[in-house]
Design a protein around this motif. Structure first.
Motif, short mmCIF file in Angstrom:
data_model
loop_
_atom_site.label_atom_id
_atom_site.label_comp_id
_atom_site.label_asym_id
_atom_site.label_seq_id
_atom_site.Cartn_x
_atom_site.Cartn_y
_atom_site.Cartn_z
N GLN A 197 20.76 6.86 33.10
CA GLN A 197 20.84 8.05 33.93
C GLN A 197 22.28 8.49 34.14
O GLN A 197 23.22 7.71 33.97
N VAL A 282 23.18 4.86 40.06
CA VAL A 282 23.84 4.54 38.78
C VAL A 282 25.19 3.90 39.10
O VAL A 282 25.99 4.45 39.86
N TYR A 471 22.72 15.67 31.08
CA TYR A 471 21.82 15.63 32.24
C TYR A 471 20.39 15.65 31.72
O TYR A 471 20.16 15.85 30.51
N ASN A 472 19.45 15.42 32.60
CA ASN A 472 18.04 15.41 32.22
C ASN A 472 17.29 16.50 32.97
O ASN A 472 17.54 16.73 34.15
N GLU A 683 18.33 16.37 36.77
CA GLU A 683 18.74 15.02 37.16
C GLU A 683 20.01 14.61 36.43
O GLU A 683 20.19 14.90 35.26
N GLY A 684 20.87 13.89 37.16
CA GLY A 684 22.06 13.31 36.53
C GLY A 684 23.18 14.31 36.26
O GLY A 684 24.09 14.02 35.49
#
Length: 775
Positions: A197, A282, A471-472, A683-684
């Motif tokens: 992540q 993370v 990123y996700n 996310e991330g």
């Protein structure tokens, strides 16, 4: 819905169940930046309801009336379900006591379940100077003042210890920064990352004051030197001190830290103190310093025992102090760097060494499972205490031996380029905190210019496209790759072929590894450079990856910013790719478009593309005076303040020009560059995108230097905002479209792309656009 919210200070994790996931439980206006959730996990319960698990450290916000309590049987059932959800991270059921009292959960008309645990902050959990902000560094000012006074007004430097403390502080910060730089160099570390992540903005904000412990230990050392003057008069070197130091560390500091760490994982201490350190999802080198005041007081004792012990034995030295403190920080950063840098072959040849040196993988298991691997640096004490995770060595070997298998193929790639020397430092591997904020020119960047310039020359001579950030989004991996060229190089005729080779190399690499969509950034799709990507598509007709310039969404953002009641617009840059599409779209809406161009041939070619009954709505003009009665200007070519003066009062300047024009007129309004905000479920993401503020000599000749620097801060990308061309590639990927989007903009697809962007949760940044999209 309960409306009487209030802020409550607590360290207790809270479990909240609700059936309205589209509505926030706590109004955001009640939150200050420092009041961030430490961990949020949402799961679907067996009964179909969603449970939001919030582990809060240092605060709690919630609704505060006692409503109907959950029935006893239901409580037991849902508690079992909750444990099954948390099983990967909780080793024993007793750890559920971290939640506090389960009976503090309440239901309100079946819509909201909330609990509030009113409790004041635990002693020594907060830092004494947490409200000072950047002024906390003033606490080290007396050390500098005392040294300067001794140097200037006294015969001997008797207060040299002040300088040593300041130097150690600086070196400790440098060690953490270098580890941060390395761990964020994804082009070097992507295959050896342990947790895949990304570090998001929330984690960066929580860890913003990671260096508090350096100040604490500097003040502690100062007090020690003032109380015991002998500590300030150490010899430079004494080899016996290193031997004594190592023995004291292994026999006292290591076991002391191990048992203290285990104690901090007990219910009360974990909930009220240590959970803050474990709140970072993370690991990052700065996570090593992210803990409560009490924990760092204890850590200071752990560090101080070997140093003071060696000095009391008569073996102390200045080099020993420097070496131990810096090595201590180095190993702490090693364990939290999230990149496996220790090769497993070392442990194969020297098996006993695995008990004397931990690895990033080893410590990451402690953060993911929490019930094992408590040691400071030596797993020997976990083996003795029977808390050594049995998967430690296997996972370490797997990550280091099969590193090439660890990288996931991205679904989407945004192929960017470096803008200029200053913005090149706005990257996570340079300054993580600076990159997480909207770009602005800062004075502390000036010393980095020479280094950046040298790196630019090296990149020009020998480099290739590299990974910058990722990123996700909804299970899809999105990456940003960078072409190793700076903005001004795109305007050098002899550099054109090399730049196209780099872009082509990036596209072919994406095609080879299985990327679905690759989007080209501003200058990488320049019409004069490669025809907006047409060059590569025609040269490689069998490409599986879809090449996208994203200009269709850029045009859509600009067009949807224009109010529906507008009947006439003035358009500069009218014959460009975007200008053509905007003109053709507006004339279909029966809007008169005054197209500023001196080329009658290019104007007529565009006019012929419009429907016959709409061609009269396109009007060629050659001077700015023609728009002196038009209050809607669409700027696609940079205009000077003098040219802006022809606009009537109340004019709104829409723009797709790079760099953005100066907001010169106070009686007019200026729109943003075309950009969109990413969906909330991204996310991330922990880096702000840099706007294309291209530094070139022509701009400096047009305006004076002071105006130029002022302009640099005029338009920057906020958190979660990307260029419209970037967003266009995302939409292309999410929709699963199989066509290339290169060359001229298809006017018929402008509305299709716009609706698709809104459907997937992307929102325009412009306030005018937001009004239109909300209708």
């Amino acid at each position: 819905m309960v409306d009487n919210y209030q802020l409550v200070f607590t360290m207790d994790p809270i479990y909240i169940e609700y059936s309205q996931p589209d509505k926030p439980l706590i109004p955001q206006k009640l939150l200050r930046p420092s009041q961030q959730l430490c961990a949020v996990r949402t799961r679907e319960m067996a009964n179909g309801k969603r449970v939001e698990i919030l582990r809060l450290c240092g605060f709690l916000l919630g609704a505060i009336s006692r409503l109907s309590a959950i029935p006893e049987k239901r409580e037991k059932r849902e508690k079992r379900e909750l444990f099954s959800i948390l099983k990967p991270s909780l080793k024993e059921k007793r750890e559920l006591s971290f939640t506090g009292s389960w009976k503090n959960i309440f239901v309100y008309r079946g819509k909201l379940v909330s609990c509030v645990r009113k409790k004041m902050a635990s002693p020594l959990s907060a830092w004494p100077w947490e409200n000072l902000g950047i002024f906390k560094y003033v606490l080290c000012g007396p050390l500098a003042a005392k040294f300067v006074y001794s140097w200037m007004y006294e015969d001997s430097l008797k207060d040299l210890w002040c300088l040593h403390i300041l130097l150690i502080c600086g070196l400790r910060g440098l060690i953490h920064q270098l580890w941060s730089t390395y761990s964020n160099m994804l082009f070097l570390t992507r295959n050896r990352r342990i947790m895949q992540q990304g570090v998001d903005f929330k984690q960066i904000d929580r860890e913003w004051d990671w260096d508090n412990f350096i100040i604490l230990q500097a003040l502690s050392a100062s007090m020690g030197c003032l109380i015991f003057p002998s500590l300030a008069n150490l010899p430079l070197w004494n080899p016996k001190g290193f031997i004594a130091l190592q023995l004291l560390h292994m026999t006292i500091s290591e076991p002391l830290y191990y048992w203290a760490h285990r104690l901090f994982h007990e219910s009360y201490l974990f909930t009220h103190y240590h959970s803050l350190h474990h709140s970072s999802p993370v690991l990052h080198p700065f996570t090593a310093g992210h803990a409560t005041f009490l924990e760092h007081l204890i850590l200071s004792i752990v560090i101080g025992i070997p140093i003071i012990g060696s000095i009391l034995m008569g073996y102390g030295s200045t080099s020993m102090v420097y070496g131990y403190v810096l090595a201590f920080d180095f190993l702490r950063c090693l364990g939290h760097c999230n990149v496996e840098v220790v090769p497993h072959e070392i442990f194969n040849k020297l098996p006993f060494l695995r008990y004397f040196l931990y690895t990033p993988t080893y410590h990451s298991l402690h953060h993911s499972e929490q019930g094992t691997n408590f040691c400071l640096f030596m797993p020997l004490f976990d083996a003795i205490g029977k808390t050594l995770n049995s998967n430690s060595w296997q996972l370490h070997k797997k990550i280091t031996s099969d590193s090439w298998k660890n990288s996931k193929v991205p679904d989407f790639v945004f192929l960017a380029h470096v803008v200029d020397v200053t913005s090149a430092m706005h990257q996570p591997f340079v300054w993580r905190s600076f990159a997480s904020m909207p770009f602005s020119t800062r004075i502390f960047l000036v010393p980095g210019w020479p280094v950046t310039f040298i790196i630019m020359l090296i990149m020009w001579a020998r480099s290739k496209t590299f990974l910058v950030t990722f990123y996700n989004l909804r299970g899809r991996l999105h990456q940003t790759w960078a072409v190793p060229r700076f903005g001004f190089q795109y305007f050098l005729p002899f550099a054109t072929e090399g730049i196209n080779n780099h872009i082509e190399e990036g596209i072919l690499r994406a095609d080879r590894i299985g990327v679905k969509v690759i989007s080209l950034a501003a200058l990488n799709k320049n019409e004069a450079l490669n025809g907006g990507g047409t060059l590569f598509v025609n040269k490689h007709p069998d490409l599986k990856v879809r090449v996208v310039h994203g200009n269709t969404l850029t045009a859509a953002v600009i067009l949807n910013e224009i109010p529906e009641d507008v009947k006439e617009v003035f358009l500069t840059g009218a014959t460009s790719k975007l200008g053509r599409a905007i003109a053709l779209y507006l004339c279909r809406r029966r809007v008169y478009v005054l197209m500023l161009t001196s080329s009658t041939e290019r104007f007529q070619n565009i006019q012929k593309e419009a429907p016959l009954d709409c061609q009269n709505y396109l009007v060629q003009v050659t001077k700015y005076q023609a728009a002196q009665n038009c209050k809607t200007w669409i700027v696609g070519k940079w205009i000077t303040p003098r040219q802006q003066s022809w606009a009537p009062s109340g004019t709104h300047f829409h723009q797709f020009v790079v760099p953005p024009i100066l907001a010169f007129r106070r009686d007019c309004t200026y729109g943003d560059l075309a950009a969109m905000r990413l969906p909330d479920d991204v996310e991330g993401l922990g880096c702000c995108e840099v706007s294309n503020l291209l530094i070139n000599y022509l701009l400096i000749l047009i305006i004076n230097l002071s105006e130029f620097w002022w302009m640099l801060g005029q338009y920057t990308m906020e958190r979660g905002v990307v260029h419209a061309c970037h967003a266009g590639g995302i939409v292309h990927s999410l929709e699963g479209w199989t066509h290339h989007e290169v060359g001229a903009i298809d006017v018929d697809k402008i509305d299709v792309v716009w609706e698709a962007a809104l459907k997937h949760g992307l929102r325009p940044v412009s306030t005018m656009n937001n009004r239109h999209s909300s209708r």
